[in-house]
Design an enzyme around this catalytic site. Structure first.
Site, PDB file in Angstrom:
ATOM      1  N   HIS A  95       0.810  -1.180   0.111  1.00 32.52           N
ATOM      2  CA  HIS A  95      -0.089  -0.089   0.017  1.00 32.52           C
ATOM      3  C   HIS A  95       0.941   1.087   0.003  1.00 32.52           C
ATOM      4  CE1 HIS A  95      -3.150   2.824   0.854  1.00 32.52           C
ATOM      5  NE2 HIS A  95      -2.487   3.032   2.025  1.00 32.52           N
ATOM      6  N   HIS A  97       0.858   5.796  -0.972  1.00 28.01           N
ATOM      7  CA  HIS A  97       0.242   7.116  -1.335  1.00 28.01           C
ATOM      8  C   HIS A  97       0.934   7.627  -2.546  1.00 28.01           C
ATOM      9  CE1 HIS A  97      -2.122   7.919   2.484  1.00 28.01           C
ATOM     10  NE2 HIS A  97      -2.015   6.875   2.317  1.00 28.01           N
ATOM     11  N   ASP A 120       0.373  -5.666 -20.139  1.00 26.89           N
ATOM     12  CA  ASP A 120       1.327  -6.480 -19.827  1.00 26.89           C
ATOM     13  C   ASP A 120       1.046  -6.966 -18.246  1.00 26.89           C
ATOM     14  OD1 ASP A 120       2.515  -6.450 -22.336  1.00 26.89           O
ATOM     15  OD2 ASP A 120       3.971  -4.875 -21.733  1.00 26.89           O
ATOM     16  N   HIS A 170      -8.492   7.501  -1.331  1.00 29.21           N
ATOM     17  CA  HIS A 170      -7.414   7.026  -0.448  1.00 29.21           C
ATOM     18  C   HIS A 170      -5.941   6.850  -1.227  1.00 29.21           C
ATOM     19  CE1 HIS A 170      -6.034   4.329   3.103  1.00 29.21           C
ATOM     20  NE2 HIS A 170      -5.070   4.978   2.694  1.00 29.21           N
ATOM     21  N   TYR A 227       7.645 -13.716 -23.669  1.00 29.46           N
ATOM     22  CA  TYR A 227       8.433 -12.609 -23.033  1.00 29.46           C
ATOM     23  C   TYR A 227       9.680 -13.104 -22.132  1.00 29.46           C
ATOM     24  CZ  TYR A 227       9.900  -8.027 -21.573  1.00 29.46           C
ATOM     25  OH  TYR A 227      10.801  -7.155 -21.047  1.00 29.46           O
TER      26      TYR A 227
END
Lengths: 232, 232, 232, 232
Positions: A95, A97, A120, A170, A227
């Site tokens: 997580h 910001h 991708d 958020h 790839y």
């Protein structure tokens, strides 16, 4: 206890800084040991400059209780636990910001899939959650996990193929098979958010051919991926 | 005299450079010793590269006179003094021309509270002051303080909960319990200004649920705060 | 085999990192030895930090087969080969997902020639390709080359004077007389894309006098060029 | 010959790199010795990494002929000479393709004075020149100087108080009492261009009270200036 996973989670947290995804203490990475049912997560509000691997906190997946560690775990721990419980194939969660992904979350908009860089790594639009209800505010971090689950259920989004979400007003959560891949997806998500901001400024009506999405996603995923170098 | 506060104010000024909030000499930090009624502030137009802690200027809170120091205090000193006189709980003030916060000031717009990053540190929109009248131009820097106070009074904004302002067509002032916290709020304000610019470009009509504002603000402030580590 | 060209291609790949055009492994440079009919290209998905000159892969221009090298060549190799076959004057090719050029590609728009920075290196708008058809998806990378050729043919664009293209919803390819010049054009293209984004935000209807395009292009190209130092 | 001025001009050219105003060789600084009627300028197309003070070229103000130096002077030299001849109070000139100022030039728009950062250094809007006529293309760089003069004459702009201009579809020129001040104004112009881009995105109709412009300009200029430290 879980020294190897602590080291991994610690380094993944520092990678957030290296990739310019965090200001101050605003970010956290966790990793899980599925066999033991234990989650290792960054402590809350601790400075990245002084943080050590041994500061990582061990939390019980089922109960959310701290099993080891002198510091409080990240205040976002209940969100991580909900995701680990319902997304059984993931091994790490991030997580942040980060600027552009957070800006899209603040805009309350999904990031549409308009480019192969997006396709991708994220099959669908990076979804944005609904507003929380008043009742959900009470156990805020737990219910942050719930609104994420609800959005994936409602639109039948495959959480392995689209490994990230924007929590409305958020910021982003991303995940992966381990903490490193979760960080990788956080970096991709931020770059994709930045490019989409520019693309829609240049052409508000742009879209991508769905055939191209399938093509690019399958270049890197599934039985026909070609790839990179073959794994030995 | 006030050597410790001078060192703090000096270091906080250098932190503005570290956080990319200043070009050349365009920024200043001050701190106050409430018991002695003295303010320590950066000298005017002095290069950050050669500046020393002993260059900091000591100014009397009540009279604005220089009490110690060979250099002129920042030309913005009268603004700082007005804020210290009327905002009794603050211990440090920052002024910069940081890119995004200044751009919002030039736009003459409050920065709306549309995200939890904002709500974690600023309860309300970061307000923008009114135009100055012709009469107010005479004591320009003093009246810069007055238009700030007027805006907080008019809209009943709590200066502790919303520790910053945009002076119209000029730039941001932020404050805190000490110079370091004022710098922290300057960094947050700049980041919030950048993200809001992007968010409104993506969705001009975005808003945030007021319940979420209360929730996030109270995670970090007040008796029920639970973010970070417990203070010993 | 081709040690000198491998070294050149290797260094040109690192220059992409130096100029901030690549995240992770998202970019590749190739170079050609026209006499031998061999192309040297970066391996697929290999980390720039650990990559060595000897990791470069040698591919046959006519057949596309790997002639030397233990690693898979870039998955974009078939695109490079199509360009080398049809653009006989080019000696190096670059592909990146650089932020602003990719954002224009995602927008599906040509980058109009609105400034002398653009006109100094790209005579025309940097063109954006058409959508691929369903049939073209099968040999995707080969057909990426074909849609590039088609756009240059359709509009009679001179590939030497306009040494770059945007592949729709994907990203830029640039080329030049050698790998270094191809990288140079990649950097210019990214800068031109960034400035055009800002210019059109400020003035959506801006254009450039065609006389000025001719003037600037001919300052640096053709028999009357007078920019820089005379070659000895 | 003019070793001191060469050193100054050389260092000012490197400052453009330090302030991120140039890519590759796209910028030049000159300085003048008014007594001798000689201008020192950067050579054309020379790499900043290998450039030495002794590479600076000396040019005659009146005739434009190279008086000393083995390299070609900047291709923009005729523009510099026109400005030195008609703006007698300037001692240094800078030309760059810096991102935001160039983007405004490409937009063909003056940068309006909407903030005190702008007003501190540029009294008026930073003006943008008119399109060149077909005839003016012949002596392009000379006439670049002429269109600059024409714009300042037409609108009675004081070149000392507004020390910079945008050449339409090209980029900024700035000047000052010496090369260092010209560089300073180039940095300010770029920052002002960036902030104005953001401000107008947030509020397309923003303006600044003319009283505030006078106030801020006079804080730093003229007999009543009070910013900074008193010169000894």
């Amino acid at each position: 206890m879980l020294e190897e996973l602590k080291e991994k989670v610690f380094k993944a947290n520092l990678d957030l800084v290296k990739h310019h995804l965090v200001l101050f203490t605003w970010g956290n990475v966790s990793g899980i040991d599925r066999e033991k049912g234990l989650v290792v997560i960054k402590p809350s509000g601790v400075n990245y400059d002084t943080m050590k691997a041994s500061d990582m906190v061990v939390v019980d997946l089922a109960t959310g209780k701290v099993v080891e560690g002198d510091l409080n775990p990240s205040s976002d721990t209940p969100t991580h636990l909900v995701l680990y419980r319902h997304f059984p194939e993931i091994g790490g969660i991030v997580h942040t910001h980060s600027t552009y992904a957070t800006a899209w979350a603040q805009a309350g908009k999904d990031i549409p899939n308009i480019g192969t860089t997006h396709a991708d790594y994220f099959h669908d639009a990076i979804p944005c959650t609904a507003d929380m209800t008043k009742d959900q505010m009470d156990e805020y971090e737990y219910n942050t996990g719930i609104v994420i689950l609800n959005r994936f259920k409602k639109d039948h989004i495959n959480y392995v193929h689209t490994p990230g979400v924007l929590v409305k007003n958020h910021g982003p959560f991303t995940w992966g098979k381990d903490p490193d891949e979760a960080v990788y997806h956080a970096v991709v998500g931020e770059q994709v958010a930045k490019m989409a901001f520019i693309s829609f400024s240049v052409n508000p009506n742009t879209t991508m051919n769905p055939l191209l999405i399938e093509k690019h996603f399958s270049r890197k995923h599934g039985p026909h991926a070609y790839y990179g170098q073959k794994k030995k």
